[in-house]
Design an enzyme around this catalytic site. Sequence first.
Site, PDB file in Angstrom:
ATOM      1  CE  LYS A 290      -2.287  -1.469   3.663  1.00 32.31           C
ATOM      2  NZ  LYS A 290      -1.824  -2.856   3.814  1.00 32.31           N
TER       3      LYS A 290
ATOM      4  CB  CYS B  37     -10.336   2.847  15.149  1.00 28.62           C
ATOM      5  SG  CYS B  37      -8.645   2.783  14.712  1.00 28.62           S
ATOM      6  CG  MET B  38      -7.095   4.114  17.533  1.00 28.50           C
ATOM      7  SD  MET B  38      -6.282   2.510  17.515  1.00 28.50           S
ATOM      8  CE  MET B  38      -5.411   2.524  19.052  1.00 28.50           C
TER       9      MET B  38
ATOM     10  CG  MET C  33      -8.398  -2.526  14.893  1.00 27.77           C
ATOM     11  SD  MET C  33      -8.555  -1.092  15.903  1.00 27.77           S
ATOM     12  CE  MET C  33      -7.215  -0.125  15.266  1.00 27.77           C
TER      13      MET C  33
ATOM     14  N   GLY D  71      -4.607   2.316  14.066  1.00 33.06           N
ATOM     15  CA  GLY D  71      -5.005   1.799  12.758  1.00 33.06           C
ATOM     16  C   GLY D  71      -4.924   2.816  11.648  1.00 33.06           C
ATOM     17  CD  GLN D  72      -8.931   5.969  11.138  1.00 36.72           C
ATOM     18  OE1 GLN D  72      -9.301   6.578  10.164  1.00 36.72           O
ATOM     19  NE2 GLN D  72      -9.564   6.009  12.293  1.00 36.72           N
TER      20      GLN D  72
END
Lengths: 770, 228
Positions: free
Chosen positions: A96, A185-186, A352, A389-390
């Site tokens: 990615k 997510c967090m 997660m 995650g982001q």
Amino acid sequence: MSEPREERYTHGLSRRELLKLIGMASGMVITGPISAHGGLGSLWRRQPVVPVDEWHKGVCRFCGTGCGVMIGVKDGRIVDVKGDEYAHNKGRLCIKGILNRDILYTSDRALYPMIRHNGELKRATWDEAMELIVARFQEAIQQYGPDSVAFYGSGQLFTEESYTANKLFKAGIGTNNVEGNPRLCMASAAVGYLSVFGKDEPAGCYEDIDHADCFFITGSNTADCHPIIWERVMDRKRAHPETYLIVVDPRRTRTAKHADLHLPIYPGTDVALYNAMIHEFIRLGRIDQEMVQEYLTFRRGEETVTFEALRAHVQKYSPERVADLCGVPADLIRQAAYRFATARATMSLWTMGINQQSQGTAANRLLNAMHLLTGHFGRPGATSFSITGQPNAGGGVRDTGALAHALPNSRLVTNPEHRAEMEKLWGVPPGTINPKPGYHTIALFQAMERGDVKCVLCFCTNPGQSLPNVERYREAIRNTFFVAVDAFHPTRTTELASVVLPAAMWTEKEGVFSQSERRYHYVPKLVDPPGEARSDLEILVDFAVRMGYGDLIRARTPKEVWDEWRQISAHSPYNFAGITYERLKKERGILWPCPTEEHPGTRRRYLPGEDPMAQGNRRFDFYGRPDGRAVVWLHDQEPFQDPTDAEYPLILSTGRIYEHWHTMTITGKVPALRSVHPEWLMIHPLDAAEYGIQDGMEVIVKSRRGEQSFRAWITEEVRPGVVFTTFHSAKRLVNRTTADIVDPFSKQPEFKRCAVSVRPQEGSETAYEG
Amino acid sequence: MLLIGSFLFLIPTFSHAAIAGQGMTSAQLLRVLGVIAAALGVVLLILVEFVWRDRFSIGGYHWLLFAGLFLLPVVAILGTTATVFEETKTVESCNSCHVMEPFVNDLKDPHSPTLAARHYRNKWIPENQCYHCHTTYGIHGTLAGKRDGFRHWLLYVTGTYQEPVQYSGSYPNENCLACHSQTSVWEEVRAHQLLKEDLTSNRVGCYTCHGPVHPAPPERTALQGGEG
């Protein structure tokens, strides 16, 4: 013998010319491949395959690893992306990361504003769209009060954007309805850290990976989802093969395949497992007594208790007692506990799999407790490290407090002192900030469903696909004045929105990202956005000014906002006033705290001498807590809220694969990845046999909320009793089945466990296509 | 020409047979021969021109000149060329430039995770490890490798290189794929299939995901030898 002159010609070519040509041809044969790229220059040096005018330092658009990239620009276009050798990733990128080069140029970029008329989105001008939005927001606020509007943001916005939205809504409009996808997510990790240390974000850093000799990876398929962090873990193991790797995961993931010890736990039983680990630490005499006596307190709910209470508490969690519940033999739990406790330095990594549970906060607290109790904390390699995650969930949302319960730098809206501090720092009259927390994400969409929230500004996220029990909330989005600001159209959210605004993305705008280790780093603007797209900050500023908050939102460029924000941070233990734009443009990011421009940044927090916020000269200063002691929380394994039964006998868990990211709005259109369609459902051969399922067959996954079809993939990579799929596919929405049950503390939904049944789709024969 | 041809044929014979048994590489032998030939040539020319000139007929004088100006220099050139071609394949040769020390120190570090160090300590490449990955297969690869080596040498001796040194252009993945691409492990990785075009055209280097090949620039200072 002399020959007539004309006979010495061969088809008009003299011998001299022939020899010349042969000579030239030989030269070309020899040098040809060398000079194939880059013409004559390649006779002197190797040439790049892709010619680039300029290289610029930046950060990857995707996950929370936050890899440094070098971005090649030619003729105003991004043409190449490679890893930055000077950044923490040492030049490495995953697929990615490499394909960042293509993400701006996909076919589905949103190009101009659109307003829905009679069910159809129609092109509009920016003025028309913004005037409509402002009119609807003002009308709602006037009629129903400020809590009838909301902002729903993202861990993918730049910090400057999330900060501005938070300030506009909380200090301007007067509502705490500021939420975002980091709640999905967090949130459990954030509440975990906050309730243990008094301040959010991990204490350790990536460099700890280079020193650990035991890794406890739980609830994370690091190899596929954070590949470059994984490579660093593998580096450690390659260099020191004695490094011990424990992986806790219901699936035999690529991460688990490399483990020395794999605990294939049933989803949602982490609290029992970690209590059993603590039980073993005590039994083995591996508790760090100095930590217990000097640096820890013990809490059960609101009640302060002692270490003895913990000892009594974990008695009922012996490995034998939890083995059946967790689905892991007691011996393996004992081995894991022994390795964890006796290693020279143990590092836990999770994401997660832990956070997205109805006991996500409890599991996070216990993971931190395991490190604090054994003393595996605050030394190189010894730390409890949650991976984000982001690309900017930490800095953009957690640090700025852009969530319904929060204010900047771990402040809370319910705390009058915190509100007063922020009112002063933001220059607004006392009492401006609403003392009532806003709606957390699930509550927000339920409020939309009830009609209590009338208007929502949604930036850079795709709740029409990513929310649990999504069909219910898709209806809520449809019935609300919902403004979707996104770089892509159509998405499963823009198809429901009242207004769609085209946004710039990544290097079409500038700003600051942060990643898992508290590193703030900078993404430059290198190219212009397509069509009429604008940066999210421009859109927010325009909205603020039109709404009449121009005086409040005076910082209007990314640098101006950053300067305001870093000065505000100086009034907190986050203090990163020393991280200026000038430094960010020069350096490969800096880890906060960083109070002055000369400060190099902080690798490990709470250590006097290393962390500029820590006082004294003792082993630790947990300055986030009033008594300077970190909290060990006692938690029990709770009953499952969406239990399996005869009708729904299997547990569904969701996740990601290596090639795609989140709801695939970006990666789904990248040419190299378009052929990867994660539309399968992993099911164990035993379960497949029991439910009459063949490989490749279309199957229906049904839960108490809804159903969705997938293609069966029979594999032993998932354990019996558990099925798994990704949340990538926009066509097959797994979130029609997932549960909107939330953690009681963090309000994070439980994506990792819900009860389902699986049956062959009627008329479906095996449809395996190779 | 016949003499030169015969000499060229002798090079591999020397390299693989008798010389190895004596603990001397063919490159070392050729270097000695080259030095002797060069010295002989110079001495011969001086003697012929200033001492023996009158003792020989014109024909003999020309033959001696031919030997001093052509035959012996050819032997010297062959000797030095063989030295350059053979000796520069060794890791030691690369390490003779100060700037390469961090790379070679890392290569030989038993606890380094870099690709170079792993290939070295696991003996995946048994000898001439630098050369093996920095030249491509076939004569064009050799030429490109020698061109790079010559340029590096020139930049080094003239002090015109810039630290930290950087790899020029795109790395030829063929060097990695020659060993790895035939394996089922390689074929089974979906990302390899998705990026096949990029990998075969060298647009994306294998090392992008599997590196770092050598220590990253910030780490090299620590690996630099003591003396400057």
